[in-house]
Motif scaffolding. Structure first.
Motif, mmCIF file in Angstrom:
data_model
loop_
_atom_site.group_PDB
_atom_site.id
_atom_site.type_symbol
_atom_site.label_atom_id
_atom_site.label_comp_id
_atom_site.label_asym_id
_atom_site.label_seq_id
_atom_site.Cartn_x
_atom_site.Cartn_y
_atom_site.Cartn_z
ATOM 1 N N VAL A 290 -36.438 14.390 38.440
ATOM 2 C CA VAL A 290 -37.531 13.486 38.779
ATOM 3 C C VAL A 290 -37.578 12.375 37.736
ATOM 4 N N TYR A 291 -37.602 11.136 38.211
ATOM 5 C CA TYR A 291 -37.684 9.958 37.347
ATOM 6 C C TYR A 291 -39.077 9.341 37.489
ATOM 7 N N ASN A 292 -39.559 8.701 36.435
ATOM 8 C CA ASN A 292 -40.825 7.972 36.534
ATOM 9 C C ASN A 292 -40.584 6.466 36.653
ATOM 10 N N HIS A 293 -39.444 6.119 37.213
ATOM 11 C CA HIS A 293 -39.071 4.727 37.458
ATOM 12 C C HIS A 293 -38.034 4.714 38.570
ATOM 13 N N THR A 294 -37.735 3.527 39.079
ATOM 14 C CA THR A 294 -36.691 3.406 40.100
ATOM 15 C C THR A 294 -35.362 3.304 39.370
ATOM 16 N N ARG A 295 -34.557 4.344 39.470
ATOM 17 C CA ARG A 295 -33.355 4.458 38.637
ATOM 18 C C ARG A 295 -32.286 3.433 38.964
ATOM 19 N N THR A 296 -32.261 2.903 40.168
ATOM 20 C CA THR A 296 -31.215 1.944 40.538
ATOM 21 C C THR A 296 -31.657 0.495 40.380
ATOM 22 N N PHE A 297 -32.840 0.291 39.814
ATOM 23 C CA PHE A 297 -33.364 -1.061 39.621
ATOM 24 C C PHE A 297 -33.664 -1.230 38.134
ATOM 25 N N ALA A 298 -32.776 -1.884 37.428
ATOM 26 C CA ALA A 298 -32.833 -1.944 35.961
ATOM 27 C C ALA A 298 -34.162 -2.462 35.422
ATOM 28 N N THR A 299 -34.786 -3.391 36.112
ATOM 29 C CA THR A 299 -36.033 -3.955 35.592
ATOM 30 C C THR A 299 -37.277 -3.269 36.143
ATOM 31 N N SER A 300 -37.085 -2.085 36.753
ATOM 32 C CA SER A 300 -38.250 -1.383 37.290
ATOM 33 C C SER A 300 -39.168 -0.943 36.158
ATOM 34 N N LEU A 301 -40.444 -0.884 36.462
ATOM 35 C CA LEU A 301 -41.429 -0.435 35.494
ATOM 36 C C LEU A 301 -41.544 1.076 35.550
ATOM 37 N N SER A 302 -41.830 1.681 34.418
ATOM 38 C CA SER A 302 -42.038 3.123 34.399
ATOM 39 C C SER A 302 -43.517 3.415 34.616
ATOM 40 N N THR A 303 -43.801 4.630 35.040
ATOM 41 C CA THR A 303 -45.173 5.008 35.338
ATOM 42 C C THR A 303 -45.501 6.344 34.688
ATOM 43 N N SER A 304 -46.783 6.606 34.596
ATOM 44 C CA SER A 304 -47.234 7.909 34.125
ATOM 45 C C SER A 304 -48.142 8.485 35.198
ATOM 46 N N GLY A 305 -48.421 9.780 35.107
ATOM 47 C CA GLY A 305 -49.275 10.425 36.088
ATOM 48 C C GLY A 305 -48.696 11.760 36.496
ATOM 49 N N THR A 306 -49.262 12.346 37.549
ATOM 50 C CA THR A 306 -48.844 13.654 38.030
ATOM 51 C C THR A 306 -48.610 13.607 39.529
ATOM 52 N N MET A 307 -47.515 14.206 39.980
ATOM 53 C CA MET A 307 -47.214 14.357 41.384
ATOM 54 C C MET A 307 -46.667 15.768 41.596
ATOM 55 N N ARG A 308 -46.686 16.249 42.832
ATOM 56 C CA ARG A 308 -46.129 17.555 43.168
ATOM 57 C C ARG A 308 -44.683 17.383 43.637
ATOM 58 N N LEU A 309 -43.782 18.120 42.988
ATOM 59 C CA LEU A 309 -42.380 18.163 43.384
ATOM 60 C C LEU A 309 -42.172 19.347 44.315
ATOM 61 N N MET A 310 -41.537 19.095 45.438
ATOM 62 C CA MET A 310 -41.161 20.170 46.360
ATOM 63 C C MET A 310 -39.671 20.033 46.644
ATOM 64 N N VAL A 311 -38.948 21.144 46.502
ATOM 65 C CA VAL A 311 -37.538 21.189 46.867
ATOM 66 C C VAL A 311 -37.433 22.065 48.099
ATOM 67 N N ILE A 312 -36.856 21.507 49.158
ATOM 68 C CA ILE A 312 -36.718 22.205 50.430
ATOM 69 C C ILE A 312 -35.233 22.418 50.693
ATOM 70 N N ARG A 313 -34.881 23.690 50.894
ATOM 71 C CA ARG A 313 -33.481 24.027 51.187
ATOM 72 C C ARG A 313 -33.355 24.278 52.680
ATOM 73 N N PHE A 314 -32.296 23.766 53.275
ATOM 74 C CA PHE A 314 -32.088 23.952 54.708
ATOM 75 C C PHE A 314 -30.745 24.617 54.936
ATOM 76 N N ALA A 315 -30.650 25.334 56.049
ATOM 77 C CA ALA A 315 -29.419 26.031 56.396
ATOM 78 C C ALA A 315 -29.211 25.975 57.891
#
Length: 103
Positions: free
Chosen positions: A78-103
């Motif tokens: 998880v990144y707190n910035h847009t990793r493919t946009f060099a001049t993106s701004l970083s952010t702080s805060g809290t979000m929920r991460l969910m990893v979903i596996r499919f088969a």
């Protein structure tokens, strides 16, 4: 859900496809410096899993922050910035991460 191929044959149906939440956790970036956090998810990678983040709490239309996810081999990052946009701004805060596996 059912999905048919171009030739009309059934490709995926409710008996051949499953999804399961394999990780659900809150991710907090306390400072606004660009960074990332890794979460172990054994057996998961970009070919069989997806990582998403969702807000925890009321949605604020004025908020301009969003975390970005990436699935690696056995790791959800998880990144707190847009990793493919060099001049993106970083952010702080809290979000929920969910990893979903499919088969």
């Amino acid at each position: 859900m059912r999905i048919w191929g171009a030739d009309g044959t059934l490709q995926v149906d409710e008996n051949s496809f499953t999804m399961r939440v394999v990780l659900s956790t809150q991710v907090t970036f306390a400072t606004a410096g660009k960074g990332n956090q890794d979460f172990a998810v054994p057996g998961c990678d970009a070919s069989n899993s997806v990582a998403i983040v969702i807000p925890v709490g009321p949605y604020n239309e004025a908020a301009s922050w969003q975390f970005e996810t990436e699935m690696l081999s056995g790791v959800a990052r998880v990144y707190n910035h847009t990793r493919t946009f060099a001049t993106s701004l970083s952010t702080s805060g809290t979000m929920r991460l969910m990893v979903i596996r499919f088969a």
